[in-house]
Design a protein around this motif. Structure first.
Motif, short mmCIF file in Angstrom:
data_model
loop_
_atom_site.label_atom_id
_atom_site.label_comp_id
_atom_site.label_asym_id
_atom_site.label_seq_id
_atom_site.Cartn_x
_atom_site.Cartn_y
_atom_site.Cartn_z
N GLU A 49 0.83 -1.21 0.00
CA GLU A 49 0.00 0.00 0.00
C GLU A 49 0.86 1.26 0.00
N GLN A 50 1.90 1.28 0.82
CA GLN A 50 2.79 2.45 0.86
C GLN A 50 3.52 2.61 -0.46
N PHE A 51 3.91 1.52 -1.08
CA PHE A 51 4.57 1.57 -2.39
C PHE A 51 3.66 2.23 -3.42
N LEU A 52 2.38 1.83 -3.44
CA LEU A 52 1.45 2.39 -4.41
C LEU A 52 1.14 3.85 -4.10
N LEU A 53 1.08 4.20 -2.83
CA LEU A 53 0.87 5.61 -2.48
C LEU A 53 2.02 6.47 -2.98
N ASN A 54 3.24 5.97 -2.86
CA ASN A 54 4.40 6.70 -3.37
C ASN A 54 4.33 6.83 -4.89
N GLN A 55 3.89 5.77 -5.55
CA GLN A 55 3.82 5.77 -7.01
C GLN A 55 2.74 6.72 -7.53
N THR A 56 1.70 6.96 -6.74
CA THR A 56 0.58 7.77 -7.20
C THR A 56 0.64 9.20 -6.68
N ALA A 57 1.72 9.57 -6.02
CA ALA A 57 1.84 10.94 -5.51
C ALA A 57 1.78 11.92 -6.69
N GLY A 58 0.95 12.94 -6.54
CA GLY A 58 0.84 13.95 -7.58
C GLY A 58 -0.28 13.71 -8.58
N LEU A 59 -0.99 12.59 -8.47
CA LEU A 59 -2.11 12.36 -9.38
C LEU A 59 -3.25 13.35 -9.08
N PRO A 60 -4.03 13.72 -10.10
CA PRO A 60 -5.07 14.74 -9.91
C PRO A 60 -6.34 14.19 -9.27
N GLY A 61 -6.28 13.83 -7.99
CA GLY A 61 -7.47 13.33 -7.32
C GLY A 61 -7.13 12.66 -6.00
N ARG A 62 -8.18 12.12 -5.36
CA ARG A 62 -8.03 11.41 -4.09
C ARG A 62 -7.81 9.93 -4.39
N VAL A 63 -6.72 9.40 -3.88
CA VAL A 63 -6.34 8.01 -4.19
C VAL A 63 -6.77 7.09 -3.06
N SER A 64 -7.39 5.99 -3.42
CA SER A 64 -7.67 4.91 -2.47
C SER A 64 -7.22 3.60 -3.10
N ILE A 65 -6.72 2.70 -2.28
CA ILE A 65 -6.07 1.49 -2.78
C ILE A 65 -6.71 0.26 -2.16
N THR A 66 -7.01 -0.71 -3.00
CA THR A 66 -7.51 -2.01 -2.57
C THR A 66 -6.51 -3.08 -2.98
N ILE A 67 -6.10 -3.92 -2.04
CA ILE A 67 -5.12 -4.98 -2.30
C ILE A 67 -5.77 -6.32 -2.00
N ASP A 68 -5.80 -7.18 -3.00
CA ASP A 68 -6.48 -8.47 -2.87
C ASP A 68 -5.47 -9.62 -2.74
N THR A 69 -5.97 -10.72 -2.25
CA THR A 69 -5.15 -11.93 -2.15
C THR A 69 -5.02 -12.58 -3.52
N PRO A 70 -3.82 -12.91 -3.97
CA PRO A 70 -3.67 -13.58 -5.27
C PRO A 70 -4.30 -14.96 -5.25
N GLN A 71 -4.56 -15.52 -6.43
CA GLN A 71 -5.19 -16.83 -6.51
C GLN A 71 -4.32 -17.92 -5.88
N SER A 72 -3.00 -17.68 -5.82
CA SER A 72 -2.11 -18.67 -5.20
C SER A 72 -2.19 -18.66 -3.68
N GLY A 73 -2.91 -17.68 -3.12
CA GLY A 73 -3.08 -17.62 -1.67
C GLY A 73 -2.24 -16.53 -1.02
N ALA A 74 -2.28 -16.49 0.30
CA ALA A 74 -1.54 -15.48 1.06
C ALA A 74 -0.03 -15.62 0.81
N LEU A 75 0.68 -14.50 0.94
CA LEU A 75 2.12 -14.51 0.70
C LEU A 75 2.85 -15.18 1.86
N PRO A 76 3.94 -15.90 1.56
CA PRO A 76 4.73 -16.50 2.65
C PRO A 76 5.37 -15.40 3.50
N PRO A 77 5.69 -15.70 4.74
CA PRO A 77 6.36 -14.69 5.58
C PRO A 77 7.70 -14.29 4.98
N CYS A 78 8.06 -13.01 5.14
CA CYS A 78 9.32 -12.52 4.62
C CYS A 78 9.70 -11.24 5.37
#
Length: 243
Positions: A49-78
Motif C-alpha cells: 500500500e505504501q509503495f502504491l501511495l508513493n507511485q501515485t503521488a501527484g495524481l489529480p485526485g483522491r487516491v484509495s487502494i484495494t489490495i487483494d489476495t492472489p489466486q495462489s493464496g496469502a504470501l509466505p512470511p518474509c
C-alpha cells in the motif's frame, strides 16, 4: 388408471417439483461471477500500500487502494519485501504489483490491486456539434473515478478556453482533449504585429503568419527581409517575444 382429465394436473405438480429442486441447487451452487476477492492478509499489505501511495503521488485526485489476495493464496512470511511494478503495469485502475522476497530462500509473487483516483473532470451539458465553439455553459464539473474514464478526459478548465469541437460530443459525455482544437484567431498569410520585449526596451514590427494559430500557441512570423521570428500569440492577436 389415470384419466385424461388428471394429466394436466399431474404435469403441473411435476413442473412445480422440478422448479423447487432447481432453485435449491442454484442456491447451493456458488456463483461464478459473484465471487468477491479477499483482502490480502499479513505484513505485506501495508508495504504494498505504501509503495502504491508513493507511485501515485501527484495524481489529480483522491487516491484509495484495494489490495487483494492472489489466486495462489496469502504470501509466505518474509522480512525483506521489495514491491515493484511489472513491465507494462502502472498504478492506475486494476493493476498488479510484484513482490520479491530478498532472503536466503527468495520468492516472487504478483498481487492484484485496484488504484481508485476520484477527481474532477468535465462533461458536456448538451450535444456539441463539430465546428462549434465551446461556451462556459456547455460543460460542467463532475466528480468520479478517473481510472474508469478515457485517459484524455479534460480535468482542467483552462483546457476549455477558446476551443472548438473537432468531433460531435454527445450530451452528458466526458469531454476528451482529442475532440477539441484551438480556435484560430490568426490565419496563415495574415499580417500580424510582433512585439519583442527585453530589459528596458520594447520593439515592434510586422510580418506574415506562417500558419493558422490559436491564442496561447507558438507561431512563426516572416518579417521583411525573410527572417522568421517565433513568439506566443496573445488573445488580442499580437505575437509576443521575450529577449
Amino acid at each position: 388408471m389415470t384419466t385424461p382429465s388428471n394429466t394436466p394436473l399431474r404435469r403441473l405438480h411435476i413442473a412445480i417439483a422440478l422448479s423447487m429442486v432447481l432453485a435449491a441447487m442454484t442456491a447451493l451452487t456458488p456463483s461464478a461471477h459473484g465471487t468477491t476477492p479477499a483482502p490480502l492478509p499479513g505484513s505485506a499489505r501495508p508495504v504494498i500500500e505504501q509503495f502504491l501511495l508513493n507511485q501515485t503521488a501527484g495524481l489529480p485526485g483522491r487516491v484509495s487502494i484495494t489490495i487483494d489476495t492472489p489466486q495462489s493464496g496469502a504470501l509466505p512470511p518474509c522480512e525483506a519485501l521489495e514491491p515493484f511494478l511489472p513491465a507494462g503495469a502502472r498504478p492506475w485502475g486494476r493493476t498488479s504489483v510484484g513482490v520479491r522476497c530478498n532472503t536466503a530462500q527468495p520468492w516472487t509473487r504478483y498481487v492484484p490491486a485496484y488504484v481508485k483516483v476520484v477527481g474532477t473532470y468535465y462533461a458536456s451539458t448538451r450535444q456539441i456539434d463539430a465546428g462549434q465553439a465551446l461556451a462556459p455553459a456547455d460543460t460542467e464539473r463532475r466528480e468520479g473515478d478517473l481510472t474508469k474514464l478515457p485517459a484524455s478526459v479534460v480535468v482542467d478548465s483552462s483546457q476549455l478556453n477558446g476551443v472548438i469541437a473537432s468531433n460531435r460530443i454527445a450530451s452528458g459525455s466526458p469531454v476528451r482533449r482529442e475532440f477539441l482544437r484551438g480556435n484560430s484567431i490568426v490565419r496563415q498569410g495574415q499580417n500580424i504585429k510582433v512585439v519583442t520585449q527585453g530589459a528596458g526596451f520594447v520593439v515592434s514590427t510586422e510580418g506574415r503568419a506562417m500558419t493558422d494559430a490559436a491564442a496561447g500557441s507558438l507561431v512563426q512570423v516572416k518579417i521583411q527581409g525573410g527572417q522568421l521570428l517565433s513568439g506566443v500569440l496573445r488573445p488580442d492577436g499580437i505575437v509576443e517575444r521575450s529577449n
